[in-house]
Scaffold this active site. Structure first.
Site, PDB file in Angstrom:
ATOM      1  N   LYS A  63      -0.589  -7.859 -12.128  1.00 38.80           N
ATOM      2  CA  LYS A  63       0.271  -7.317 -11.078  1.00 38.80           C
ATOM      3  C   LYS A  63      -0.473  -7.522  -9.771  1.00 38.80           C
ATOM      4  O   LYS A  63      -1.509  -6.903  -9.524  1.00 38.80           O
ATOM      5  CB  LYS A  63       0.581  -5.838 -11.306  1.00 38.80           C
ATOM      6  CG  LYS A  63       1.437  -5.241 -10.183  1.00 38.80           C
ATOM      7  CD  LYS A  63       1.684  -3.756 -10.357  1.00 38.80           C
ATOM      8  CE  LYS A  63       2.478  -3.207  -9.172  1.00 38.80           C
ATOM      9  NZ  LYS A  63       2.713  -1.741  -9.285  1.00 38.80           N
ATOM     10  N   ILE A  78       6.832  -6.185 -10.459  1.00 38.85           N
ATOM     11  CA  ILE A  78       6.806  -4.786 -10.889  1.00 38.85           C
ATOM     12  C   ILE A  78       7.236  -3.992  -9.674  1.00 38.85           C
ATOM     13  O   ILE A  78       6.508  -3.893  -8.686  1.00 38.85           O
ATOM     14  CB  ILE A  78       5.429  -4.393 -11.437  1.00 38.85           C
ATOM     15  CG1 ILE A  78       5.172  -5.184 -12.734  1.00 38.85           C
ATOM     16  CG2 ILE A  78       5.356  -2.884 -11.703  1.00 38.85           C
ATOM     17  CD1 ILE A  78       3.839  -4.910 -13.394  1.00 38.85           C
ATOM     18  N   THR A  89       3.795   4.759  -8.646  1.00 37.93           N
ATOM     19  CA  THR A  89       5.090   5.297  -8.242  1.00 37.93           C
ATOM     20  C   THR A  89       5.437   6.571  -8.996  1.00 37.93           C
ATOM     21  O   THR A  89       6.256   7.371  -8.542  1.00 37.93           O
ATOM     22  CB  THR A  89       6.174   4.214  -8.436  1.00 37.93           C
ATOM     23  OG1 THR A  89       5.759   3.025  -7.755  1.00 37.93           O
ATOM     24  CG2 THR A  89       7.518   4.649  -7.878  1.00 37.93           C
ATOM     25  N   TYR A 101      -4.074  -4.769 -12.670  1.00 38.69           N
ATOM     26  CA  TYR A 101      -3.371  -4.285 -11.474  1.00 38.69           C
ATOM     27  C   TYR A 101      -4.307  -4.402 -10.284  1.00 38.69           C
ATOM     28  O   TYR A 101      -5.285  -3.665 -10.178  1.00 38.69           O
ATOM     29  CB  TYR A 101      -2.926  -2.841 -11.705  1.00 38.69           C
ATOM     30  CG  TYR A 101      -2.135  -2.194 -10.596  1.00 38.69           C
ATOM     31  CD1 TYR A 101      -1.592  -2.925  -9.547  1.00 38.69           C
ATOM     32  CD2 TYR A 101      -1.914  -0.819 -10.614  1.00 38.69           C
ATOM     33  CE1 TYR A 101      -0.858  -2.306  -8.543  1.00 38.69           C
ATOM     34  CE2 TYR A 101      -1.179  -0.189  -9.618  1.00 38.69           C
ATOM     35  CZ  TYR A 101      -0.658  -0.939  -8.584  1.00 38.69           C
ATOM     36  OH  TYR A 101       0.063  -0.316  -7.590  1.00 38.69           O
TER      37      TYR A 101
END
Length: 295
Positions: free
Chosen positions: A163, A206, A47, A135
């Site tokens: 995540k 998250i 992001t 992740y």
């Protein structure tokens, strides 16, 4: 053992003004998040447009956030790359700057097999000795961390969380069977599935949308933990999430962070802003959401 955090961690955007990182806007945004119950801040992730940030910019952003947060919540640095040695060096620097943990994406482009994933993640964890969040985002990397691999990695003393951006509840259940959720946290990487993710035992999210509604998104987690049915509470958030799905993250969320004053509505190429009509609709949807809170 306690988890790194529980509830909402914010996948922080990077504010730009005239294509430069706007440090003052960054500080304003982080203060807003801290004042509105964010439980962790994730810096230099997807992001944040991290592929477009220089090493110097990443370090300056991370140091700014760490100094401002001042240990009030964990600061997690995105340091994963598709090169193990580069990931180690970036992670060591993040630790030196004061990061509480690191987040490591699966290698992309030169993707490996599951045995290579184990060696990659363990090599970084061994070198850095800082808590690691794995992740898993196959939609961006075309690779997944299989449940059996998560099981192996969860035995490492520094690998403490996943995540999970698979949006696949069968995957979640397979992972849960293989780990100790008292010591290894499962965080959703998809804002739109948090109701079921929490119901199935996830420790948090998250989040992208929490850049603009951190308090409301954390309240959802808190309500679920209190035993409440959060389906109705989620509905207005779901409407806003639907509006955010108009384009690829972080294009839409930056239309809202800029609307709240956290930098200009700017992205770095190859990302481009929404069309004006889509920006207008998204911001109107946000206004409607906030107005509904005050009724």
């Amino acid at each position: 053992m306690t988890h790194l955090f529980e509830g909402v961690g914010v996948a922080l955007t990077t504010p730009f003004t005239n294509n430069k990182v706007n440090i003052e806007a960054l500080k304003t945004h982080v203060n807003f998040l801290l004042e509105n119950n964010a439980q962790a801040i994730i810096v230099n992730g997807t992001t944040a447009e991290s592929p477009t940030l220089t090493t110097d910019e990443k370090e300056r952003i991370l140091k700014t956030v760490i100094d401002l947060v001042d240990k009030r919540v964990p600061v997690i640095a995105g340091t994963g790359t598709n090169d193990t040695e580069k990931s180690i060096q970036a992670s060591i620097q993040a630790k030196a700057l004061g990061a509480d943990a690191i987040m490591l994406i699966t290698p992309y482009y030169n993707k490996t097999n599951q045995r290579g994933l184990v060696k990659h993640f363990e090599a970084i964890a061994d070198a850095v000795k800082l808590p690691v969040v794995l992740y898993n985002v196959p939609s961006r990397t075309n690779m997944t961390i299989e449940p059996e691999t998560v099981e192996i990695l969860s035995q490492h003393p520094y690998i403490v969380a996943l995540k999970d951006a698979t949006n696949d509840f069968e995957y979640l259940e397979e992972v849960k069977k293989r780990i100790d959720t008292n010591s290894f946290a499962l965080y959703s990487g998809n804002d739109d599935n948090v109701v079921e993710y929490y119901q199935r035992g996830g420790q948090g999210v998250i989040s992208v949308i929490a850049n603009v509604i951190p308090k409301e998104f954390q309240a959802l987690y808190d309500a679920q933990q209190s035993g409440l049915d959060i389906q109705d509470q989620f509905k207005p958030i779901g409407t806003l999430l639907s509006a955010l799905s108009v384009d690829i993250n972080p294009i839409p969320i930056k239309a809202l962070t800029s609307y709240l004053g956290f930098g200009n509505y700017e992205l770095r190429l190859p990302l481009v802003s929404l069309e004006d009509t889509d920006t207008k609709v998204l911001r109107e949807t946000y206004d409607t959401f906030k107005a509904g809170e005050n009724e």
